[in-house]
Design an enzyme around this catalytic site. Sequence first.
Site, PDB file in Angstrom:
ATOM      1  N   ASP A 150       0.887  -1.163   0.000  1.00  0.00           N
ATOM      2  CA  ASP A 150       0.000   0.000   0.000  1.00  0.00           C
ATOM      3  C   ASP A 150       0.925   1.213   0.000  1.00  0.00           C
ATOM      4  O   ASP A 150       1.656   1.453   0.977  1.00  0.00           O
ATOM      5  CB  ASP A 150      -0.880  -0.007   1.256  1.00  0.00           C
ATOM      6  CG  ASP A 150      -1.794   1.214   1.315  1.00  0.00           C
ATOM      7  OD1 ASP A 150      -1.549   2.194   0.578  1.00  0.00           O
ATOM      8  OD2 ASP A 150      -2.745   1.194   2.113  1.00  0.00           O
ATOM      9  N   TYR A 185      -9.221  14.957  -7.426  1.00  0.00           N
ATOM     10  CA  TYR A 185      -8.288  14.422  -8.426  1.00  0.00           C
ATOM     11  C   TYR A 185      -7.451  15.559  -9.034  1.00  0.00           C
ATOM     12  O   TYR A 185      -6.228  15.471  -9.105  1.00  0.00           O
ATOM     13  CB  TYR A 185      -9.070  13.688  -9.525  1.00  0.00           C
ATOM     14  CG  TYR A 185      -8.176  12.893 -10.472  1.00  0.00           C
ATOM     15  CD1 TYR A 185      -7.523  11.743 -10.034  1.00  0.00           C
ATOM     16  CD2 TYR A 185      -8.004  13.281 -11.792  1.00  0.00           C
ATOM     17  CE1 TYR A 185      -6.709  11.008 -10.897  1.00  0.00           C
ATOM     18  CE2 TYR A 185      -7.198  12.551 -12.664  1.00  0.00           C
ATOM     19  CZ  TYR A 185      -6.555  11.412 -12.210  1.00  0.00           C
ATOM     20  OH  TYR A 185      -5.746  10.686 -13.067  1.00  0.00           O
ATOM     21  N   SER A 225      -1.210  13.560 -14.479  1.00  0.00           N
ATOM     22  CA  SER A 225      -2.354  13.495 -15.388  1.00  0.00           C
ATOM     23  C   SER A 225      -2.442  14.837 -16.111  1.00  0.00           C
ATOM     24  O   SER A 225      -1.913  15.846 -15.623  1.00  0.00           O
ATOM     25  CB  SER A 225      -3.636  13.285 -14.571  1.00  0.00           C
ATOM     26  OG  SER A 225      -4.782  13.532 -15.366  1.00  0.00           O
ATOM     27  N   ASN A 280       3.490   5.549  -9.775  1.00  0.00           N
ATOM     28  CA  ASN A 280       2.395   5.486 -10.747  1.00  0.00           C
ATOM     29  C   ASN A 280       1.033   5.188 -10.124  1.00  0.00           C
ATOM     30  O   ASN A 280       0.004   5.571 -10.675  1.00  0.00           O
ATOM     31  CB  ASN A 280       2.736   4.423 -11.801  1.00  0.00           C
ATOM     32  CG  ASN A 280       1.567   4.106 -12.688  1.00  0.00           C
ATOM     33  OD1 ASN A 280       1.258   4.868 -13.599  1.00  0.00           O
ATOM     34  ND2 ASN A 280       0.886   2.991 -12.428  1.00  0.00           N
TER      35      ASN A 280
HETATM   36  N1  LIG Z   1      -6.595   5.976 -17.187  1.00  0.00           N
HETATM   37  C1  LIG Z   1      -6.547   7.271 -17.425  1.00  0.00           C
HETATM   38  O1  LIG Z   1      -7.329   7.799 -18.264  1.00  0.00           O
HETATM   39  C2  LIG Z   1      -5.532   8.135 -16.732  1.00  0.00           C
HETATM   40  C3  LIG Z   1      -5.368   9.449 -17.201  1.00  0.00           C
HETATM   41  C4  LIG Z   1      -4.417  10.259 -16.578  1.00  0.00           C
HETATM   42  C5  LIG Z   1      -3.655   9.777 -15.527  1.00  0.00           C
HETATM   43  N2  LIG Z   1      -3.849   8.511 -15.080  1.00  0.00           N
HETATM   44  C6  LIG Z   1      -3.028   8.054 -13.944  1.00  0.00           C
HETATM   45  O2  LIG Z   1      -2.318   6.888 -14.290  1.00  0.00           O
HETATM   46  C7  LIG Z   1      -2.011   6.136 -13.105  1.00  0.00           C
HETATM   47  C8  LIG Z   1      -2.375   4.694 -13.342  1.00  0.00           C
HETATM   48  O3  LIG Z   1      -3.772   4.610 -13.511  1.00  0.00           O
HETATM   49  P1  LIG Z   1      -4.480   3.550 -14.484  1.00  0.00           P
HETATM   50  O4  LIG Z   1      -5.284   4.302 -15.434  1.00  0.00           O
HETATM   51  O5  LIG Z   1      -3.498   2.560 -14.953  1.00  0.00           O
HETATM   52  O6  LIG Z   1      -5.514   2.921 -13.443  1.00  0.00           O
HETATM   53  P2  LIG Z   1      -5.707   1.461 -12.856  1.00  0.00           P
HETATM   54  O7  LIG Z   1      -6.824   1.577 -11.922  1.00  0.00           O
HETATM   55  O8  LIG Z   1      -5.761   0.477 -13.978  1.00  0.00           O
HETATM   56  O9  LIG Z   1      -4.340   1.179 -12.061  1.00  0.00           O
HETATM   57  C9  LIG Z   1      -4.043   1.799 -10.841  1.00  0.00           C
HETATM   58  C10 LIG Z   1      -3.250   0.810 -10.008  1.00  0.00           C
HETATM   59  O10 LIG Z   1      -2.858   1.475  -8.809  1.00  0.00           O
HETATM   60  C11 LIG Z   1      -3.055   0.586  -7.733  1.00  0.00           C
HETATM   61  N3  LIG Z   1      -3.233   1.326  -6.481  1.00  0.00           N
HETATM   62  C12 LIG Z   1      -4.202   2.213  -6.178  1.00  0.00           C
HETATM   63  N4  LIG Z   1      -4.054   2.638  -4.901  1.00  0.00           N
HETATM   64  C13 LIG Z   1      -2.961   1.993  -4.411  1.00  0.00           C
HETATM   65  C14 LIG Z   1      -2.301   1.998  -3.152  1.00  0.00           C
HETATM   66  N5  LIG Z   1      -2.767   2.722  -2.126  1.00  0.00           N
HETATM   67  N6  LIG Z   1      -1.207   1.229  -3.002  1.00  0.00           N
HETATM   68  C15 LIG Z   1      -0.743   0.469  -4.028  1.00  0.00           C
HETATM   69  N7  LIG Z   1      -1.336   0.412  -5.235  1.00  0.00           N
HETATM   70  C16 LIG Z   1      -2.430   1.167  -5.420  1.00  0.00           C
HETATM   71  C17 LIG Z   1      -4.315  -0.214  -8.105  1.00  0.00           C
HETATM   72  O11 LIG Z   1      -4.395  -1.424  -7.363  1.00  0.00           O
HETATM   73  C18 LIG Z   1      -4.088  -0.413  -9.591  1.00  0.00           C
HETATM   74  O12 LIG Z   1      -3.383  -1.608  -9.849  1.00  0.00           O
HETATM   75  C19 LIG Z   1      -2.786   6.814 -11.970  1.00  0.00           C
HETATM   76  O13 LIG Z   1      -1.910   7.617 -11.227  1.00  0.00           O
HETATM   77  C20 LIG Z   1      -3.809   7.658 -12.714  1.00  0.00           C
HETATM   78  O14 LIG Z   1      -4.232   8.767 -11.955  1.00  0.00           O
HETATM   79  C21 LIG Z   1      -4.758   7.675 -15.653  1.00  0.00           C
END
Ligand SMILES: NC(=O)c1ccc[n+]([C@@H]2O[C@H](COP(=O)([O-])OP(=O)(O)OC[C@H]3O[C@@H](n4cnc5c(N)ncnc54)[C@H](O)[C@@H]3O)[C@@H](O)[C@H]2O)c1
Length: 266
Positions: free
Chosen positions: A58, A149, A136, A85
């Site tokens: 975590d 966010y 982001s 990430n």
């Molecule tokens: N998907 C989008 O459109 C988008 C756009 C801009 C930025 N992002 C950013 O990209 C990053 C990855 O997001 P994603 O889209 O791959 O989402 P996702 O939900 O597929 O992956 C996020 C991962 O983070 C893990 N996670 C969350 N909280 C956690 C914690 N407290 N400890 C350990 N692990 C934790 C989750 O278990 C998951 O595996 C994030 O920071 C998100 O804000 C995503």
Amino acid sequence: MQVKDTVVLVTGGASGIGAAMAEEFHASGASVVVVADRDEVRAERVAASIGGEAITLDVTDEAATAAAIRHIEERYGRIDILCCNAGIATAGSVDAPNDDWQRTWDVNVMAHVYATRHALPGMLQRGSGYIVATASAAGLLTNIGAAPYSVTKHAAVALAEWLAVTYGDRGIGVSCLCPQFVDTPMLDAFAGRTDAMKAWVRGLAITPSEVAAMVVTAIEDETFLILPHPEVATYFRNKANDYDRWIAGMRRLQESLRDQGGSGAM
Ligand SMILES: NC(=O)c1ccc[n+]([C@@H]2O[C@H](COP(=O)([O-])OP(=O)(O)OC[C@H]3O[C@@H](n4cnc5c(N)ncnc54)[C@H](O)[C@@H]3O)[C@@H](O)[C@H]2O)c1
């Protein structure tokens, strides 16, 4: 920095962008990729597919983060590339519950502070290391419908920027990843409620592997800002050139998204 033969730690590596980054680092010749995530099963799956190691973590737990970093340094000798990430998407206005604000702050910002705090000393000692912060486009612009966010992603950009300025002359590279929509499980949180909104968001979304390839290129070129959606650079320039005009434009976008029945959150 060349990715080949590096030791890499990716937080949030069990899903979406993090999993794609882990795979891309492996394909680019990293010697080991450690996948850290609170989702043990998925982290194991990603790590097994690339011959890496999974750590259940975590990221908001500083002591556990420090222990994970110590373990990697002891087992593999160093961390060359740290990818902060893991992130969560929290919608709502200023009246979102304090717990939601705090949780979003802890995951999207303090986790970057903790991981960097414990990985930097080794990097500085060697005079070499790379930090990738996943923020982001919401951290440069704003995310309509999602104050926690937007605010925390702005802070993540600010931290990455500060690290780049402070440690750039001591061998530490920093990149800040600022995508718009990416086709991951998180996309559902942004997609609004109507089919029209969902289709709009999905239409703009790119794949996690496209993003991951850009991350590797940015590390090798040592580029600070990674903008997988090039139009974000234009919006960011427009904001800097005329803030009031940009805010007026965003209000119009908000109105039109509301008409389509969605939050337009990104
Ligand atoms: N998907 C989008 O459109 C988008 C756009 C801009 C930025 N992002 C950013 O990209 C990053 C990855 O997001 P994603 O889209 O791959 O989402 P996702 O939900 O597929 O992956 C996020 C991962 O983070 C893990 N996670 C969350 N909280 C956690 C914690 N407290 N400890 C350990 N692990 C934790 C989750 O278990 C998951 O595996 C994030 O920071 C998100 O804000 C995503």
